[in-house]
Design a protein around this motif. Structure first.
Motif, PDB file in Angstrom:
ATOM      1  N   ASN A 162      23.271  34.700  39.028  1.00  0.00           N
ATOM      2  CA  ASN A 162      23.186  36.126  39.374  1.00  0.00           C
ATOM      3  C   ASN A 162      24.376  36.555  40.230  1.00  0.00           C
ATOM      4  O   ASN A 162      24.901  37.665  40.080  1.00  0.00           O
ATOM      5  CB  ASN A 162      21.876  36.437  40.083  1.00  0.00           C
ATOM      6  N   GLU A 163      24.818  35.671  41.167  1.00  0.00           N
ATOM      7  CA  GLU A 163      25.980  35.989  42.000  1.00  0.00           C
ATOM      8  C   GLU A 163      27.232  36.126  41.122  1.00  0.00           C
ATOM      9  O   GLU A 163      28.048  37.032  41.322  1.00  0.00           O
ATOM     10  CB  GLU A 163      26.194  34.909  43.061  1.00  0.00           C
ATOM     11  N   ILE A 164      27.369  35.213  40.159  1.00  0.00           N
ATOM     12  CA  ILE A 164      28.527  35.279  39.250  1.00  0.00           C
ATOM     13  C   ILE A 164      28.450  36.550  38.412  1.00  0.00           C
ATOM     14  O   ILE A 164      29.468  37.245  38.207  1.00  0.00           O
ATOM     15  CB  ILE A 164      28.584  34.016  38.367  1.00  0.00           C
ATOM     16  N   ARG A 165      27.287  36.924  37.910  1.00  0.00           N
ATOM     17  CA  ARG A 165      27.128  38.152  37.122  1.00  0.00           C
ATOM     18  C   ARG A 165      27.468  39.377  37.958  1.00  0.00           C
ATOM     19  O   ARG A 165      28.085  40.341  37.463  1.00  0.00           O
ATOM     20  CB  ARG A 165      25.700  38.253  36.593  1.00  0.00           C
ATOM     21  N   LYS A 166      27.048  39.370  39.233  1.00  0.00           N
ATOM     22  CA  LYS A 166      27.367  40.499  40.125  1.00  0.00           C
ATOM     23  C   LYS A 166      28.872  40.607  40.337  1.00  0.00           C
ATOM     24  O   LYS A 166      29.437  41.698  40.338  1.00  0.00           O
ATOM     25  CB  LYS A 166      26.696  40.286  41.494  1.00  0.00           C
ATOM     26  N   LYS A 167      29.480  39.453  40.544  1.00  0.00           N
ATOM     27  CA  LYS A 167      30.914  39.418  40.816  1.00  0.00           C
ATOM     28  C   LYS A 167      31.706  40.039  39.664  1.00  0.00           C
ATOM     29  O   LYS A 167      32.680  40.766  39.879  1.00  0.00           O
ATOM     30  CB  LYS A 167      31.351  37.962  41.037  1.00  0.00           C
ATOM     31  N   TYR A 168      31.292  39.754  38.456  1.00  0.00           N
ATOM     32  CA  TYR A 168      32.010  40.267  37.289  1.00  0.00           C
ATOM     33  C   TYR A 168      31.380  41.522  36.701  1.00  0.00           C
ATOM     34  O   TYR A 168      31.761  41.973  35.640  1.00  0.00           O
ATOM     35  CB  TYR A 168      32.128  39.184  36.209  1.00  0.00           C
TER      36      TYR A 168
END
Length: 184
Positions: A162-168
């Motif tokens: 989820n953190e990676i999805r938010k980042k991108y």
């Protein structure tokens, strides 16, 4: 006291009365004069008279009252055959007495052995069952621990994803389930 005797079965009461009579007779009777004169003085008389003296035994084959050979456990066959010897009571055969006593002792020893073996078997079985229960509990605890660890790792992975999805910018607003369809 008579009421207690009435409750016993007939055979058991008879045996008990006979043994009490024999014991009472040995306590109440005066010392037999045969001890002074010897057992042979009762030869040719009756078995009951001979057996009043504990140191004598009766031989039915020749109606002889003989001194019991104290050095030997059993009277030798040269004196009298075991099937014809009487000691303690005239109605019981010495040979039958020996067989009966040996069977009773054998049964007692056998029952004690069986009881000991059964107790050891039960103890061993209960110990093995307790070990199995402990091992089963340990396996259940281990499974639960592994399940918790996998759930924890899964949650950690989903948080990282989820953190990676938010980042991108790939993470959509999860508050509104139809937001994905509205943007199209």
């Amino acid at each position: 006291m008579e009421r207690k005797w009435a409750k016993l079965p007939g055979t058991m009461a008879l045996l008990l009365l006979i043994s009490l009579g024999m014991a009472w007779g040995s306590y109440t009777s005066a010392p037999a004069p045969a001890a002074a004169t010897g057992c042979s003085s009762y030869s040719g008389r009756s078995c009951e008279e001979c057996l009043k003296n504990v140191s004598c035994f009766w031989c039915i084959t020749n109606n002889a009252c003989l001194d019991y050979p104290v050095r030997n456990i059993l009277p030798p066959s040269s004196l009298c055959a075991l099937s014809a010897a009487r000691w303690g009571a005239c109605w019981i055969n010495f040979e039958a007495l020996i067989i009966t006593i040996s069977v009773v002792v054998g049964l007692i020893l056998l029952s004690i052995t069986v009881c000991c073996c059964y107790c050891c078997y039960c103890r061993k079985r209960s110990n093995s069952l307790m070990r199995l229960e402990v091992e089963e509990e340990n396996l259940i605890r281990e499974r639960e621990r592994k399940k918790q660890e996998t759930l924890q790792r899964k949650n950690e992975r989903s948080i990282k994803h989820n953190e990676i999805r938010k980042k991108y910018g790939l993470l959509q607003d999860m508050d509104h389930p139809y937001s994905r369809y509205e943007n199209e």
